[in-house]
Motif scaffolding. Structure first.
Motif, PDB file in Angstrom:
ATOM      1  N   GLY A 180       5.409  49.853  55.450  1.00 37.33           N
ATOM      2  CA  GLY A 180       4.625  50.309  56.427  1.00 37.33           C
ATOM      3  C   GLY A 180       4.775  48.712  57.571  1.00 37.33           C
ATOM      4  O   GLY A 180       5.305  47.634  57.751  1.00 37.33           O
ATOM      5  N   ASP A 181       3.398  48.425  58.507  1.00 38.47           N
ATOM      6  CA  ASP A 181       3.461  47.783  59.044  1.00 38.47           C
ATOM      7  C   ASP A 181       2.825  46.073  58.678  1.00 38.47           C
ATOM      8  O   ASP A 181       2.973  45.919  59.174  1.00 38.47           O
ATOM      9  N   GLU A 182       2.161  46.036  57.145  1.00 35.12           N
ATOM     10  CA  GLU A 182       2.424  44.715  56.467  1.00 35.12           C
ATOM     11  C   GLU A 182       1.357  45.631  55.483  1.00 35.12           C
ATOM     12  O   GLU A 182       1.105  46.504  54.768  1.00 35.12           O
ATOM     13  N   ALA A 183       1.943  44.233  54.154  1.00 33.35           N
ATOM     14  CA  ALA A 183       1.925  44.687  53.417  1.00 33.35           C
ATOM     15  C   ALA A 183       1.869  43.410  51.994  1.00 33.35           C
ATOM     16  O   ALA A 183       1.871  42.604  52.412  1.00 33.35           O
ATOM     17  N   THR A 184       0.839  43.830  51.366  1.00 29.69           N
ATOM     18  CA  THR A 184       0.936  42.253  50.581  1.00 29.69           C
ATOM     19  C   THR A 184       0.900  42.714  48.314  1.00 29.69           C
ATOM     20  O   THR A 184       0.238  43.637  48.301  1.00 29.69           O
ATOM     21  N   ALA A 185       1.515  42.030  47.686  1.00 28.08           N
ATOM     22  CA  ALA A 185       1.456  42.363  46.655  1.00 28.08           C
ATOM     23  C   ALA A 185       0.824  41.132  45.844  1.00 28.08           C
ATOM     24  O   ALA A 185       0.739  39.962  46.090  1.00 28.08           O
ATOM     25  N   VAL A 186       0.499  41.863  44.825  1.00 31.51           N
ATOM     26  CA  VAL A 186      -0.863  40.794  43.608  1.00 31.51           C
ATOM     27  C   VAL A 186      -0.758  41.126  42.676  1.00 31.51           C
ATOM     28  O   VAL A 186      -0.134  42.051  42.301  1.00 31.51           O
ATOM     29  N   THR A 187       0.325  40.109  41.887  1.00 34.37           N
ATOM     30  CA  THR A 187      -0.141  40.029  40.925  1.00 34.37           C
ATOM     31  C   THR A 187      -0.103  39.179  39.538  1.00 34.37           C
ATOM     32  O   THR A 187      -0.735  37.465  40.254  1.00 34.37           O
ATOM     33  N   TYR A 188      -0.184  39.639  37.938  1.00 38.06           N
ATOM     34  CA  TYR A 188      -0.822  39.031  37.383  1.00 38.06           C
ATOM     35  C   TYR A 188      -0.618  39.624  36.386  1.00 38.06           C
ATOM     36  O   TYR A 188      -0.120  40.569  35.687  1.00 38.06           O
ATOM     37  N   ALA A 189      -0.919  38.339  35.125  1.00 32.82           N
ATOM     38  CA  ALA A 189      -1.544  39.117  33.858  1.00 32.82           C
ATOM     39  C   ALA A 189      -2.841  39.365  33.125  1.00 32.82           C
ATOM     40  O   ALA A 189      -3.969  38.150  33.310  1.00 32.82           O
ATOM     41  N   LEU A 190      -3.360  40.054  31.875  1.00 35.25           N
ATOM     42  CA  LEU A 190      -4.312  40.517  31.709  1.00 35.25           C
ATOM     43  C   LEU A 190      -4.341  40.403  30.548  1.00 35.25           C
ATOM     44  O   LEU A 190      -2.940  41.237  29.819  1.00 35.25           O
ATOM     45  N   LYS A 191      -4.810  39.081  28.887  1.00 40.29           N
ATOM     46  CA  LYS A 191      -4.563  39.361  27.543  1.00 40.29           C
ATOM     47  C   LYS A 191      -6.019  40.103  27.273  1.00 40.29           C
ATOM     48  O   LYS A 191      -6.920  40.067  27.601  1.00 40.29           O
ATOM     49  N   LYS A 192      -5.829  41.244  26.107  1.00 38.66           N
ATOM     50  CA  LYS A 192      -6.564  42.043  25.938  1.00 38.66           C
ATOM     51  C   LYS A 192      -6.238  42.409  24.346  1.00 38.66           C
ATOM     52  O   LYS A 192      -4.227  41.932  24.066  1.00 38.66           O
ATOM     53  N   LYS A 193      -6.704  42.514  23.730  1.00 42.29           N
ATOM     54  CA  LYS A 193      -6.408  42.496  22.353  1.00 42.29           C
ATOM     55  C   LYS A 193      -5.539  43.401  21.827  1.00 42.29           C
ATOM     56  O   LYS A 193      -4.785  43.691  20.933  1.00 42.29           O
ATOM     57  N   GLU A 194      -5.244  44.629  22.306  1.00 43.07           N
ATOM     58  CA  GLU A 194      -4.100  45.652  22.348  1.00 43.07           C
ATOM     59  C   GLU A 194      -2.908  45.323  23.065  1.00 43.07           C
ATOM     60  O   GLU A 194      -1.603  45.460  22.506  1.00 43.07           O
ATOM     61  N   GLY A 195      -3.180  43.976  23.619  1.00 39.42           N
ATOM     62  CA  GLY A 195      -1.704  43.800  23.725  1.00 39.42           C
ATOM     63  C   GLY A 195      -1.677  42.659  25.219  1.00 39.42           C
ATOM     64  O   GLY A 195      -2.618  42.580  26.602  1.00 39.42           O
ATOM     65  N   ASP A 196      -0.725  42.122  25.856  1.00 42.73           N
ATOM     66  CA  ASP A 196      -0.557  41.514  27.151  1.00 42.73           C
ATOM     67  C   ASP A 196       0.271  42.735  28.309  1.00 42.73           C
ATOM     68  O   ASP A 196       1.147  42.997  28.958  1.00 42.73           O
ATOM     69  N   ASP A 214      -1.701  50.953  41.961  1.00 41.76           N
ATOM     70  CA  ASP A 214      -1.419  49.980  41.405  1.00 41.76           C
ATOM     71  C   ASP A 214      -1.021  50.290  39.792  1.00 41.76           C
ATOM     72  O   ASP A 214      -0.080  51.506  39.455  1.00 41.76           O
ATOM     73  N   TYR A 215      -0.238  49.199  39.322  1.00 36.74           N
ATOM     74  CA  TYR A 215       0.785  49.767  37.763  1.00 36.74           C
ATOM     75  C   TYR A 215       1.381  48.744  37.089  1.00 36.74           C
ATOM     76  O   TYR A 215       1.158  47.784  37.736  1.00 36.74           O
ATOM     77  N   ASN A 216       0.500  48.758  35.854  1.00 29.98           N
ATOM     78  CA  ASN A 216       0.578  48.177  35.027  1.00 29.98           C
ATOM     79  C   ASN A 216       1.403  48.412  33.728  1.00 29.98           C
ATOM     80  O   ASN A 216       1.357  49.607  33.808  1.00 29.98           O
ATOM     81  N   GLY A 217       2.167  47.706  33.192  1.00 31.79           N
ATOM     82  CA  GLY A 217       2.938  47.943  31.652  1.00 31.79           C
ATOM     83  C   GLY A 217       2.458  47.406  30.575  1.00 31.79           C
ATOM     84  O   GLY A 217       2.118  45.588  30.995  1.00 31.79           O
ATOM     85  N   ALA A 218       2.717  47.408  29.090  1.00 32.36           N
ATOM     86  CA  ALA A 218       2.345  46.597  28.057  1.00 32.36           C
ATOM     87  C   ALA A 218       3.102  47.356  26.692  1.00 32.36           C
ATOM     88  O   ALA A 218       3.609  47.677  26.778  1.00 32.36           O
ATOM     89  N   GLY A 219       3.542  46.641  25.858  1.00 31.62           N
ATOM     90  CA  GLY A 219       4.559  46.405  24.617  1.00 31.62           C
ATOM     91  C   GLY A 219       3.117  46.522  24.028  1.00 31.62           C
ATOM     92  O   GLY A 219       2.775  45.315  23.517  1.00 31.62           O
ATOM     93  N   LEU A 220       2.905  47.849  23.200  1.00 36.68           N
ATOM     94  CA  LEU A 220       1.603  47.396  22.037  1.00 36.68           C
ATOM     95  C   LEU A 220       2.048  48.106  20.440  1.00 36.68           C
ATOM     96  O   LEU A 220       3.644  48.090  20.611  1.00 36.68           O
ATOM     97  N   ALA A 221       1.810  47.224  19.769  1.00 37.12           N
ATOM     98  CA  ALA A 221       1.924  46.992  18.608  1.00 37.12           C
ATOM     99  C   ALA A 221       3.479  46.442  17.956  1.00 37.12           C
ATOM    100  O   ALA A 221       4.175  47.239  17.101  1.00 37.12           O
ATOM    101  N   GLY A 222       3.737  45.326  18.666  1.00 35.40           N
ATOM    102  CA  GLY A 222       5.040  44.324  18.701  1.00 35.40           C
ATOM    103  C   GLY A 222       5.578  44.802  19.561  1.00 35.40           C
ATOM    104  O   GLY A 222       6.642  43.641  19.739  1.00 35.40           O
ATOM    105  N   GLU A 223       5.705  46.069  20.047  1.00 32.21           N
ATOM    106  CA  GLU A 223       6.498  45.760  21.344  1.00 32.21           C
ATOM    107  C   GLU A 223       6.369  44.553  22.333  1.00 32.21           C
ATOM    108  O   GLU A 223       5.417  44.212  22.596  1.00 32.21           O
ATOM    109  N   LYS A 224       7.888  44.338  22.472  1.00 35.67           N
ATOM    110  CA  LYS A 224       7.584  43.261  23.954  1.00 35.67           C
ATOM    111  C   LYS A 224       7.065  43.464  25.220  1.00 35.67           C
ATOM    112  O   LYS A 224       7.065  45.084  25.082  1.00 35.67           O
ATOM    113  N   THR A 225       6.368  42.161  26.204  1.00 39.07           N
ATOM    114  CA  THR A 225       6.094  42.708  27.094  1.00 39.07           C
ATOM    115  C   THR A 225       7.225  43.108  28.168  1.00 39.07           C
ATOM    116  O   THR A 225       8.015  42.073  28.057  1.00 39.07           O
TER     117      THR A 225
END
Length: 325
Positions: A180-196, A214-225
């Motif tokens: 577009g004409d201008e764009a910003t990406a904000v990235t971070y991690a969230l620590k939850k009991k279900e996973g990272d 918004d797009y997020n992902g996590a590895g649950l029940a032992g899967e890698k982040t």
């Protein structure tokens, strides 16, 4: 004896006649001259008024200055803004590829859609993905500014709100080129009991429209982040689809992400005049909030607790608009 006297009287009488005539002539001339002066003054006054009137009509009134017509008059339906290939790559095990569309009283002004995917590998764990797209469009307003200006102000508020996400770890914010004409990406991690969880938020303005992906992902029940770099690349791909979809919805070429916002604010390239029902998102937020449909449960808490969710984004937008007055 009387005859000379009478003759003298006649001479004096005759002599008096020119004097009277001269006096009368002077009196008459003075009146005409005064009348002429009065007529000249009236004519000049009339001319001045006419010229003043013409001058007033010729000079533009600052309070009635025409506003620049916004480039985009409508938005695409949010659940159709991303291509099938993109959705397959980002949410491969989505329950519903059509997405869950949030409620809106005018889809030409705002709209949201979300998808979630849980790719289960049994005892080996699962890979979770959540994707959300929010679109907002602004019309030009003689008091509030052009559509581009209003969109830019809204974008800045959204970026600030996203950077203030609670519980965010290792938060980074940077400009993104080619969107577009201008764009910003904000990235971070969230620590939850279900996973990272790894979060990618792209905030993009294309002319008078703003999209938040918004797009997020996590590895649950032992899967890698999941790899944040891979998530970021996928998020940019989806944002590019959305930018192109906005241009395409308004009759523009939507095949090249990043080109959709070129020449923003150019009325000659813009679409037709904005529909009458299209309302200002700022005015809408000042009086009420759109109640988005709650997407399927997101273990990261983004379906109602994080700034990344459509509902939370709407709440932040309302707070930002109220603070802006």
């Amino acid at each position: 004896m009387h005859r000379p006297v009478q003759r003298l009287s006649r001479i004096l009488a005759c002599a008096a006649v020119p004097v009277i005539l001269v006096a009368a002539g002077c009196s008459s001339g003075s009146g005409d001259e005064g009348k002429a002066k009065d007529d000249a003054k009236q004519s000049a006054a009339a001319g001045s008024g006419k010229n003043a009137k013409n001058g007033a009509s010729a000079s533009p009134d600052a309070s009635a200055t025409a506003t620049v017509r916004a480039k985009y008059a409508k938005l695409p339906e949010p659940c159709t803004a991303l291509s099938a290939k993109t959705l397959k790559a980002l949410v491969p095990a989505a329950k519903d590829t059509k997405g869950s569309q949030g409620s809106s009283d005018d889809l030409n002004a705002r709209g949201t859609c979300s998808w979630n995917s849980l790719d289960s590998n049994g005892v080996h764990g699962s890979q979770y993905r959540w994707l959300s797209l929010a679109l907002v469009r602004f019309d030009s307003d003689a008091t509030l500014g052009t559509g581009d200006e209003r969109a830019a102000a809204y974008l800045a508020k959204q970026i600030t709100a996203t950077r203030a996400t609670a519980e965010a770890k290792d938060l980074k914010s940077e400009k993104v080129a080619g969107l577009g004409d201008e764009a910003t990406a904000v990235t971070y991690a969230l620590k939850k009991k279900e996973g990272d969880f790894e979060q990618q938020t792209l905030l993009v303005r294309t002319a008078n429209a703003v999209l938040t992906l918004d797009y997020n992902g996590a590895g649950l029940a032992g899967e890698k982040t999941p790899d944040p770099a891979k998530l970021r690349k996928d998020a940019e791909r989806a944002a590019g689809d959305a930018v192109a979809a906005v241009a395409s919805a308004n009759g523009g070429a939507g095949s090249a992400p990043g080109d959709a916002g070129t020449g923003s604010g150019d009325a000659s390239k813009g679409a037709s005049a904005s529909p009458g029902k299209s309302e200002s998102p700022e005015k809408d937020d000042a009086g009420k909030k759109d109640e988005d449909k709650k997407p399927d449960a997101d273990p990261s808490g983004k379906d109602g607790t994080s700034s990344a969710s459509p509902k939370a984004s709407a709440s932040k937008s309302a707070e930002a608009e109220k603070s802006a007055g």
